[in-house]
Design an enzyme around this catalytic site. Structure first.
Site, PDB file in Angstrom:
ATOM      1  N   SER A 122     110.867  67.478  31.277  1.00 61.69           N
ATOM      2  CA  SER A 122     111.529  67.074  30.038  1.00 61.69           C
ATOM      3  C   SER A 122     112.926  66.613  30.428  1.00 61.69           C
ATOM      4  O   SER A 122     113.671  67.355  31.078  1.00 61.69           O
ATOM      5  CB  SER A 122     111.586  68.254  29.069  1.00 61.69           C
ATOM      6  OG  SER A 122     112.013  67.809  27.801  1.00 61.69           O
ATOM      7  N   GLU A 123     113.287  65.363  30.064  1.00 60.24           N
ATOM      8  CA  GLU A 123     114.469  64.753  30.683  1.00 60.24           C
ATOM      9  C   GLU A 123     115.798  65.344  30.218  1.00 60.24           C
ATOM     10  O   GLU A 123     116.850  65.015  30.756  1.00 60.24           O
ATOM     11  CB  GLU A 123     114.453  63.223  30.505  1.00 60.24           C
ATOM     12  CG  GLU A 123     114.607  62.723  29.093  1.00 60.24           C
ATOM     13  CD  GLU A 123     113.270  62.473  28.411  1.00 60.24           C
ATOM     14  OE1 GLU A 123     112.256  63.069  28.829  1.00 60.24           O
ATOM     15  OE2 GLU A 123     113.239  61.683  27.442  1.00 60.24           O
ATOM     16  N   ASN A 124     115.761  66.241  29.215  1.00 58.28           N
ATOM     17  CA  ASN A 124     117.002  66.949  28.897  1.00 58.28           C
ATOM     18  C   ASN A 124     117.312  68.027  29.932  1.00 58.28           C
ATOM     19  O   ASN A 124     118.372  68.639  29.879  1.00 58.28           O
ATOM     20  CB  ASN A 124     116.944  67.545  27.492  1.00 58.28           C
ATOM     21  CG  ASN A 124     115.748  68.447  27.265  1.00 58.28           C
ATOM     22  OD1 ASN A 124     114.635  68.134  27.682  1.00 58.28           O
ATOM     23  ND2 ASN A 124     115.981  69.569  26.635  1.00 58.28           N
ATOM     24  N   SER A 133     118.496  65.515  36.264  1.00 54.87           N
ATOM     25  CA  SER A 133     117.221  65.164  35.639  1.00 54.87           C
ATOM     26  C   SER A 133     116.901  63.688  35.836  1.00 54.87           C
ATOM     27  O   SER A 133     115.777  63.318  36.202  1.00 54.87           O
ATOM     28  CB  SER A 133     117.278  65.487  34.143  1.00 54.87           C
ATOM     29  OG  SER A 133     116.043  65.226  33.536  1.00 54.87           O
TER      30      SER A 133
END
Lengths: 234, 218
Positions: B45-47, B87
């Protein structure tokens, strides 16, 4: 050395009209909510805010928008905010949308003392307009400049009076890279501890990057999308 | 013809054991529910999370633990948390094996448009431009035609681009198609009950049909 200030009001005391601020958080998660409330109270105007999102109508940067304190937002995603939309359409608010990784890496570059970075994000799109393109090993990259912010305001889980910070779970997000990037960095924490209580091997932001720190009380920690599953679905 | 769940199920078959996968919002998120047994994947999850788990049980939501869609989620055993720069570092460095995302339009050259409609309120590209610019394996999950009945598989995108020459595969309610490096959509599979003629009629870009086109097995 003691970087502790009494609270948000003292921490933001010299943030003036027209300054550029980085505001940590991803949506409502890991948001420096106490400092934002103090900025609303202080009423500083014409701010440029570098923050991944623009808050919702009644929380986060949305509160600053409500009071017409923001001149420009630099963000990657600004949905979920009616005040924002109204001010943008009326021309009162300027917005610069940039890819999320570019946003994070321009913060990182500032904290690493590098003037610019090269990223493929945005090549061939309107994001590339007016920017220098360099080809490395057959692939095009955009040159993106490090940010220069007067203040960075971040939220951590724990911190000590030397400014060492530890974040919790995905509330980390943009906070460490913004903490490194402000000329002056303000950290608000849920728990202020004594030097030595944080494990040196597990510090996420070394205190050298942090200039002021305070413990906030009663964090609201609002949830933007409450998604759950029922126990019988196991 | 497939429904959204059917598209998600078909895409899930593309996921290989050991993959690190980034799922976009919408149909791509559903893919996580249909990953075959015995296929071990880690969701990014790119957060700032590797090892994203399912939604929490009611009452166990943690405001500090969300996904890139800002939904409350859980972390699985062995998960790792990191900042936003790291990320996108792992995305840019091509460590994520597969990216699945939605689109408004895809061109026969593999260009994608999925962030902006001129004249409408623009919400932003989020992490989509970073993902499509770096990922080596991008699958698009989308409807074959838009609400006006116009094809979304075009010779050239008409909407502002998110990225160029990047989409490798498309799964729609009608078909599975490859985007060839030299340009063109190569038809690989038909959805159950859908004819090649129907797919031709719904595809505005160059469609390449070689031999018998099998029906999808889901």
């Amino acid at each position: 050395m003691n970087k502790v200030v009494s609270g948000a009001d003292e921490a933001i005391r010299d943030i003036e009209d027209g300054m550029t601020l980085m505001v940590g958080g991803f949506g409502m998660c890991g948001l420096p909510e106490k400092s934002i409330l103090a900025l609303v109270k202080k009423g500083v105007k014409n701010l440029t805010c570098i923050s991944n999102n623009a808050g919702v109508d009644d929380f986060g940067i949305g509160l600053l928008l409500h009071q017409h304190q923001v001149k420009k937002m630099i963000s990657s995603y600004v949905g979920e905010n009616a005040v924002f939309e109204r001010q943008l359409l009326s021309g009162e608010l300027e917005v610069e949308l940039i890819p999320q990784g570019t946003l994070a890496t321009r913060c990182m570059a500032a904290g690493y003392g590098m003037p610019a970075i090269f990223t493929p994000a945005g090549i061939g799109t309107e994001v590339a307009i007016g920017k220098e393109v360099r080809n490395f090993n057959g692939k095009d990259y955009l040159m993106e400049m490090a940010f220069d912010a007067d203040f960075a305001i971040v939220k951590a889980w724990k911190g000590d009076r030397l400014g060492n910070l530890v974040y919790r779970s995905t509330a980390r997000n943009f906070n460490p890279v913004m903490a490194m990037a402000g000329r002056i960095t303000i950290a608000e924490v849920e728990e202020l501890v004594e030097p030595g209580e944080l494990d040196p091997d597990n510090i996420h932001t070394p205190g050298i990057y942090v200039h002021r720190i305070f413990q906030g009380e009663d964090y609201e920690k609002r949830i933007e999308q409450r998604t759950v599953r029922k126990r019988e679905e196991i | 013809m497939l429904d959204k769940t059917g598209i998600a199920k078909r895409i899930a078959k593309e996921i290989k054991d050991g993959y690190y996968v980034n799922l976009g919002i919408g149909i791509p998120t559903l893919v996580a529910n249909y990953i075959p047994d015995g296929v071990d994947v880690i969701l990014q999850s790119e957060n700032g999370l590797l090892g994203m788990g399912p939604f929490p049980f009611e009452g166990e939501e943690d405001p500090d633990t969300i996904n890139a869609g800002k939904q409350t989620i859980t972390k699985l055993a062995g998960s790792a948390v990191f900042d936003s720069a790291l990320s996108f570092g792992m995305i840019r460095a091509k460590k994520v094996n597969l990216t699945i995302l939605g689109a408004m339009e895809v061109s026969e050259k593999g260009d994608i448009a999925n962030w902006k409609i001129p004249g409408k309120m623009v919400k932003g590209m989020g992490g989509a431009m970073d993902l499509v610019a770096s990922a080596e394996n991008i699958i698009v999950a989308m409807q074959h035609v838009n609400k006006a009945g116009e094809s979304k598989l075009l010779p050239n995108c008409t909407l502002p681009l998110t990225g160029i020459n990047c989409v490798k595969k498309i799964v729609t309610e009608l078909a599975v198609l490859d985007v060839l490096p030299e340009g063109g959509f190569r038809l690989l599979e038909r959805a159950p009950g859908v004819t090649v003629e129907e797919i031709k009629a719904a595809t505005a870009g160059k469609l390449i049909i070689e031999g018998e086109i099998p029906e999808m097995v889901i």
